[in-house]
Write an enzyme that holds these catalytic residues in place. Sequence first.
Site, PDB file in Angstrom:
ATOM      1  N   ALA A 289       0.830  -1.219   0.000  1.00  0.00           N
ATOM      2  CA  ALA A 289       0.000   0.000   0.000  1.00  0.00           C
ATOM      3  C   ALA A 289       0.861   1.265   0.000  1.00  0.00           C
ATOM      4  CB  ALA A 289      -0.931  -0.008   1.209  1.00  0.00           C
TER       5      ALA A 289
ATOM      6  N   SER B   2      -2.892  -7.280  18.038  1.00  0.00           N
ATOM      7  CA  SER B   2      -3.423  -7.411  16.672  1.00  0.00           C
ATOM      8  C   SER B   2      -2.724  -8.552  15.930  1.00  0.00           C
ATOM      9  CB  SER B   2      -3.276  -6.092  15.900  1.00  0.00           C
ATOM     10  OG  SER B   2      -1.918  -5.802  15.629  1.00  0.00           O
ATOM     11  N   LYS B   3      -1.425  -8.737  16.201  1.00  0.00           N
ATOM     12  CA  LYS B   3      -0.701  -9.840  15.549  1.00  0.00           C
ATOM     13  C   LYS B   3      -1.177 -11.196  16.104  1.00  0.00           C
ATOM     14  CE  LYS B   3       2.355  -9.409  12.954  1.00  0.00           C
ATOM     15  NZ  LYS B   3       2.332  -9.257  11.461  1.00  0.00           N
TER      16      LYS B   3
ATOM     17  N   HIS C 175       5.641  -1.200  28.603  1.00  0.00           N
ATOM     18  CA  HIS C 175       6.865  -1.645  27.920  1.00  0.00           C
ATOM     19  C   HIS C 175       7.260  -3.076  28.317  1.00  0.00           C
ATOM     20  CE1 HIS C 175      11.194  -0.224  26.715  1.00  0.00           C
ATOM     21  NE2 HIS C 175      10.778  -1.261  26.022  1.00  0.00           N
TER      22      HIS C 175
ATOM     23  N   LYS D 250      12.481   2.569  14.394  1.00  0.00           N
ATOM     24  CA  LYS D 250      12.871   1.434  15.227  1.00  0.00           C
ATOM     25  C   LYS D 250      14.206   1.725  15.917  1.00  0.00           C
ATOM     26  CE  LYS D 250       9.707  -1.744  14.052  1.00  0.00           C
ATOM     27  NZ  LYS D 250       8.768  -1.019  13.195  1.00  0.00           N
TER      28      LYS D 250
ATOM     29  N   THR E 224       5.188 -12.408  15.157  1.00  0.00           N
ATOM     30  CA  THR E 224       6.245 -11.790  15.967  1.00  0.00           C
ATOM     31  C   THR E 224       6.369 -12.491  17.313  1.00  0.00           C
ATOM     32  OG1 THR E 224       6.711  -9.805  17.290  1.00  0.00           O
ATOM     33  CG2 THR E 224       4.450 -10.100  16.613  1.00  0.00           C
ATOM     34  N   ASP E 225       7.560 -12.439  17.895  1.00  0.00           N
ATOM     35  CA  ASP E 225       7.726 -13.010  19.247  1.00  0.00           C
ATOM     36  C   ASP E 225       6.930 -12.217  20.287  1.00  0.00           C
ATOM     37  OD1 ASP E 225       9.295 -10.706  19.307  1.00  0.00           O
ATOM     38  OD2 ASP E 225      11.105 -11.698  20.088  1.00  0.00           O
ATOM     39  N   GLU E 226       6.485 -11.010  19.917  1.00  0.00           N
ATOM     40  CA  GLU E 226       5.795 -10.171  20.904  1.00  0.00           C
ATOM     41  C   GLU E 226       4.428 -10.727  21.293  1.00  0.00           C
ATOM     42  OE1 GLU E 226       6.254  -5.946  20.314  1.00  0.00           O
ATOM     43  OE2 GLU E 226       8.099  -6.246  19.174  1.00  0.00           O
TER      44      GLU E 226
ATOM     45  N   TYR F 293      -0.250  -3.416  19.251  1.00  0.00           N
ATOM     46  CA  TYR F 293       0.442  -4.058  18.136  1.00  0.00           C
ATOM     47  C   TYR F 293       0.454  -5.578  18.297  1.00  0.00           C
ATOM     48  CZ  TYR F 293       4.339  -6.152  15.660  1.00  0.00           C
ATOM     49  OH  TYR F 293       5.100  -6.998  14.904  1.00  0.00           O
TER      50      TYR F 293
HETATM   51  P1  TYD Z   1      11.538  -1.127  18.805  1.00  0.00           P
HETATM   52  O1  TYD Z   1      12.623  -0.993  17.798  1.00  0.00           O
HETATM   53  O2  TYD Z   1      10.417  -0.130  18.777  1.00  0.00           O
HETATM   54  O3  TYD Z   1      11.000  -2.620  18.701  1.00  0.00           O
HETATM   55  P2  TYD Z   1       9.970  -3.416  19.697  1.00  0.00           P
HETATM   56  O4  TYD Z   1       9.298  -2.454  20.585  1.00  0.00           O
HETATM   57  O5  TYD Z   1       9.024  -4.013  18.724  1.00  0.00           O
HETATM   58  O6  TYD Z   1      10.813  -4.404  20.416  1.00  0.00           O
HETATM   59  O7  TYD Z   1      12.185  -1.044  20.237  1.00  0.00           O
HETATM   60  C1  TYD Z   1      13.188  -1.941  20.655  1.00  0.00           C
HETATM   61  C2  TYD Z   1      13.492  -1.614  22.102  1.00  0.00           C
HETATM   62  O8  TYD Z   1      14.104  -0.324  22.157  1.00  0.00           O
HETATM   63  C3  TYD Z   1      12.250  -1.528  22.985  1.00  0.00           C
HETATM   64  O9  TYD Z   1      12.583  -2.050  24.262  1.00  0.00           O
HETATM   65  C4  TYD Z   1      11.980  -0.044  23.087  1.00  0.00           C
HETATM   66  C5  TYD Z   1      13.373   0.567  22.997  1.00  0.00           C
HETATM   67  N1  TYD Z   1      13.452   1.915  22.374  1.00  0.00           N
HETATM   68  C6  TYD Z   1      14.090   2.965  23.034  1.00  0.00           C
HETATM   69  O10 TYD Z   1      14.608   2.818  24.163  1.00  0.00           O
HETATM   70  N2  TYD Z   1      14.152   4.188  22.422  1.00  0.00           N
HETATM   71  C7  TYD Z   1      13.608   4.414  21.198  1.00  0.00           C
HETATM   72  O11 TYD Z   1      13.683   5.575  20.694  1.00  0.00           O
HETATM   73  C8  TYD Z   1      12.968   3.326  20.511  1.00  0.00           C
HETATM   74  C9  TYD Z   1      12.365   3.514  19.162  1.00  0.00           C
HETATM   75  C10 TYD Z   1      12.921   2.088  21.154  1.00  0.00           C
END
Ligand code: TYD
Length: 350
Positions: A34, A159-160, A290, A195, A129-131, A156
């Site tokens: 998309a 939904s997965k 978190h 990310k 995802t592992d989440e 997130y």
């Molecule tokens: P992320 O890349 O958003 O992946 P996910 O949440 O799917 O694991 O985040 C990876 C880890 O990094 C997560 O513990 C949140 C942390 N994080 C920060 O500390 N600062 C940031 O700016 C971001 C984007 C993530």
Amino acid sequence: MRILVTGAAGFIGSHFVRHILAHHTDDEVLNLDALTYAGNLANLADLPEEQARRYRFVKGDVTDDALVAQLVDQAEAVVHFAAQTHVDRSIDDPQAFMRTNLWGAQTLLEAARRAWSGRQDRRLVLVSTDEVYGALELDDPRRFDEDWPLAPRSPYSASKAAADHLALAYYHTYGLPVMITRSCNNYGPNQFPEKLIPLMILNALAGRELPLYGDGRHVRDWIHVSDNCRAHDLVLRGGAPGRVYNVGADSQRSNLEVVRLVLALVAERAGRPPQEMMGLIKHVNDRPGHDRRYALDTSRLVQELGFAPRVNFKDGLADTIGWYVDNPEWCRAVTSGAYREYYQKMYDGR
Ligand code: TYD
């Protein structure tokens, strides 16, 4: 094999397409994307001519019943990457995540059920995802295996998980040959800089602060995107219908560790003492809900499909930094306009 890859203009999807076209010279790929904020045709713009002939792009939404039905009808396999993927955005706008992640999966599953009407030589890989397993505590030595109960905690991951349930329902009810992959955090070239890793790389290269959520001791399990693509190829060709496969490289690290390593590698490139750069780390307000720690048991993928990761984290990270340094145009394009607004909203005064 003619493969419909959804979301192939995105980070992992585009690497997967490159992998397929390079390693399976008879395969053809149809990319349905998309082109939302994280979809970027530049990720696949430079395919070699022979590969470009076996690749076709269709702009469209995975929730578009008629379009999806038409594309699935032409495909022998589907690998479904298209998704809203960023946890922070899901906290801000959960509706968008349900629409794309849940309804997108449902649309594909239904199209496959109708088009393939019981044929067992077709395959659908649903990328999860592992989440979906929820969170582990730091002092809990266990890892998630595929039988771990699903306990998602963010919009997130919820939904997965919902999509995973739907896929298994289609397997059990209709015999649809669907496999599910649950991979850990990916990193590598072309990742959108919302990310952790690309965001920290771009900030470090620009001498901006590195915003670490909370105490920074949260643990993520990391895999290089090229290893993840090889794993998905194995599941696509050798996975058993109705089966779930965890995908990881046994590389668990705290965010603080990751960010320190990014800074050390950037300092090394710049010929600066690393200590000078560590001051860029700034602890900011934590993400609501978190998840503390993810860790994956990948023995099924290793034992049943012969997977072995090739890229170790430090080398992969150094290469990834090199890619961002070598691709300033790509970086400029994705960090202009809407990204700046996103960054301000998410981080200013945090
Ligand atoms: P992320 O890349 O958003 O992946 P996910 O949440 O799917 O694991 O985040 C990876 C880890 O990094 C997560 O513990 C949140 C942390 N994080 C920060 O500390 N600062 C940031 O700016 C971001 C984007 C993530």
